[in-house]
Design a protein around this motif. Structure first.
Motif, short mmCIF file in Angstrom:
data_model
loop_
_atom_site.label_atom_id
_atom_site.label_comp_id
_atom_site.label_asym_id
_atom_site.label_seq_id
_atom_site.Cartn_x
_atom_site.Cartn_y
_atom_site.Cartn_z
N ASN A 120 0.83 -1.21 0.00
CA ASN A 120 0.00 0.00 0.00
C ASN A 120 0.86 1.25 0.00
OD1 ASN A 120 -2.55 1.16 -0.18
ND2 ASN A 120 -2.72 1.43 2.04
N ALA A 121 1.77 1.30 -0.97
CA ALA A 121 2.71 2.40 -1.05
C ALA A 121 2.88 2.83 -2.50
CB ALA A 121 4.06 2.00 -0.46
N VAL A 122 3.23 4.08 -2.67
CA VAL A 122 3.55 4.65 -3.98
C VAL A 122 4.97 5.19 -3.91
CG1 VAL A 122 2.98 6.49 -5.61
CG2 VAL A 122 1.16 5.18 -4.53
N TYR A 123 5.69 5.06 -5.00
CA TYR A 123 7.09 5.45 -5.03
C TYR A 123 7.36 6.41 -6.19
CZ TYR A 123 7.23 1.18 -2.28
OH TYR A 123 6.98 0.21 -1.33
N LEU A 124 8.41 7.18 -6.03
CA LEU A 124 8.91 8.02 -7.12
C LEU A 124 10.41 7.82 -7.19
CD1 LEU A 124 8.03 10.10 -9.27
CD2 LEU A 124 8.78 11.88 -7.67
N GLN A 125 10.85 7.10 -8.21
CA GLN A 125 12.26 6.91 -8.46
C GLN A 125 12.75 8.08 -9.29
OE1 GLN A 125 14.48 4.43 -7.41
NE2 GLN A 125 16.01 5.78 -8.32
N MET A 126 13.72 8.80 -8.77
CA MET A 126 14.22 10.00 -9.44
C MET A 126 15.68 9.79 -9.79
SD MET A 126 12.42 12.94 -7.09
CE MET A 126 13.45 12.60 -5.68
N ASN A 127 15.97 9.79 -11.07
CA ASN A 127 17.33 9.62 -11.56
C ASN A 127 17.80 10.87 -12.30
OD1 ASN A 127 17.27 6.92 -10.66
ND2 ASN A 127 16.45 6.21 -12.61
N SER A 128 19.09 10.96 -12.50
CA SER A 128 19.67 12.10 -13.23
C SER A 128 19.14 13.42 -12.69
CB SER A 128 19.36 11.98 -14.73
OG SER A 128 19.86 10.77 -15.25
N LEU A 129 19.16 13.55 -11.38
CA LEU A 129 18.60 14.73 -10.74
C LEU A 129 19.36 15.99 -11.12
CD1 LEU A 129 17.75 13.12 -7.33
CD2 LEU A 129 16.12 14.38 -8.75
N LYS A 130 18.60 17.08 -11.21
CA LYS A 130 19.13 18.38 -11.58
C LYS A 130 18.85 19.36 -10.44
CE LYS A 130 17.86 17.52 -16.41
NZ LYS A 130 17.08 18.04 -17.57
N PRO A 131 19.63 20.43 -10.34
CA PRO A 131 19.35 21.43 -9.30
C PRO A 131 17.92 21.97 -9.37
CG PRO A 131 21.54 21.78 -10.19
CD PRO A 131 20.90 20.70 -11.03
N GLU A 132 17.38 22.06 -10.56
CA GLU A 132 16.00 22.56 -10.70
C GLU A 132 14.95 21.59 -10.20
OE1 GLU A 132 18.36 22.41 -13.09
OE2 GLU A 132 17.48 21.91 -15.05
N ASP A 133 15.35 20.38 -9.84
CA ASP A 133 14.42 19.43 -9.21
C ASP A 133 14.27 19.70 -7.70
OD1 ASP A 133 15.83 16.88 -11.28
OD2 ASP A 133 13.90 17.88 -11.56
N THR A 134 15.06 20.61 -7.18
CA THR A 134 14.98 20.94 -5.76
C THR A 134 13.61 21.48 -5.41
OG1 THR A 134 17.34 21.38 -5.57
CG2 THR A 134 15.89 22.43 -3.95
N ALA A 135 12.95 20.84 -4.44
CA ALA A 135 11.59 21.21 -4.06
C ALA A 135 11.15 20.34 -2.89
CB ALA A 135 10.63 21.03 -5.22
N VAL A 136 10.00 20.70 -2.33
CA VAL A 136 9.31 19.80 -1.42
C VAL A 136 8.40 18.92 -2.27
CG1 VAL A 136 7.67 19.60 0.48
CG2 VAL A 136 9.41 21.41 0.51
N TYR A 137 8.53 17.63 -2.12
CA TYR A 137 7.74 16.67 -2.88
C TYR A 137 6.63 16.13 -1.99
CZ TYR A 137 11.03 16.77 -6.72
OH TYR A 137 11.80 17.17 -7.80
N VAL A 138 5.42 16.17 -2.53
CA VAL A 138 4.24 15.81 -1.75
C VAL A 138 3.46 14.72 -2.47
CG1 VAL A 138 2.15 16.65 -0.63
CG2 VAL A 138 4.11 18.17 -0.89
N CYS A 139 3.04 13.73 -1.71
CA CYS A 139 2.22 12.64 -2.22
C CYS A 139 0.74 13.03 -2.06
CB CYS A 139 2.54 11.39 -1.40
SG CYS A 139 1.54 9.95 -1.75
N ALA A 140 -0.08 12.65 -3.05
CA ALA A 140 -1.50 12.97 -3.00
C ALA A 140 -2.31 11.81 -3.57
CB ALA A 140 -1.79 14.24 -3.78
N ALA A 141 -3.58 11.76 -3.18
CA ALA A 141 -4.47 10.72 -3.68
C ALA A 141 -5.87 11.28 -3.84
CB ALA A 141 -4.47 9.51 -2.74
N ARG A 142 -6.58 10.76 -4.85
CA ARG A 142 -7.97 11.17 -5.05
C ARG A 142 -8.79 10.00 -5.52
NH1 ARG A 142 -8.98 11.62 -10.56
NH2 ARG A 142 -7.21 12.20 -11.89
N ASN A 143 -10.05 10.11 -5.25
CA ASN A 143 -11.00 9.13 -5.77
C ASN A 143 -11.00 9.21 -7.29
OD1 ASN A 143 -13.84 8.31 -6.71
ND2 ASN A 143 -13.77 7.56 -4.60
#
Length: 118
Positions: free
Chosen positions: A76-99
């Motif tokens: 019961n989990a969701v993942y985000l694999q992030m490769n080749s990261l760039k400085p512009e990827d800097t942020a707060v990452y938030v998980c969300a769900a909807r019906n």
């Protein structure tokens, strides 16, 4: 009560990788549309990736080919694999769900900070 909890953020050098996790309680991810959003300082929140209840995925152009969203129904989990990261990827990452019948996201996590140094 629904709760989404993200983990896996941190500081990484440009070109590196991180894997974000989002664990849910109170809902079953397999029955919902799940997504990762991000918000950088001074910028609007943007959709990064989305996975439907059926498993189809969507990616923002800025991360296509570098990020992969996935779901593990058994955990019961969701993942985000992030490769080749760039400085512009800097942020707060938030998980969300909807019906699946709704357009707005009903449930949000607190977020996890990702910082990519150059």
């Amino acid at each position: 009560q629904v709760q989404l909890v993200e983990s896996g953020g941190g500081l990484v050098q440009a070109g590196g990788s991180l894997r974000l996790s989002c664990a849910a309680s109170g809902l079953t991810f397999g029955n919902y549309v799940s997504a990762w959003y991000r918000q950088a300082p001074g910028k609007e929140r943007e959709l990064v990736a989305r996975i439907s209840s059926g498993g189809s995925t969507y990616y923002a152009d800025s991360v296509k080919g570098r990020f992969t969203i996935s779901r593990d129904n058994a955990k019961n989990a969701v993942y985000l694999q992030m490769n080749s990261l760039k400085p512009e990827d800097t942020a707060v990452y938030v998980c969300a769900a909807r019906n699946v019948a709704r357009r707005e996201y009903d449930y949000w996590g607190q977020g996890t900070q990702v910082t990519v140094s150059s």
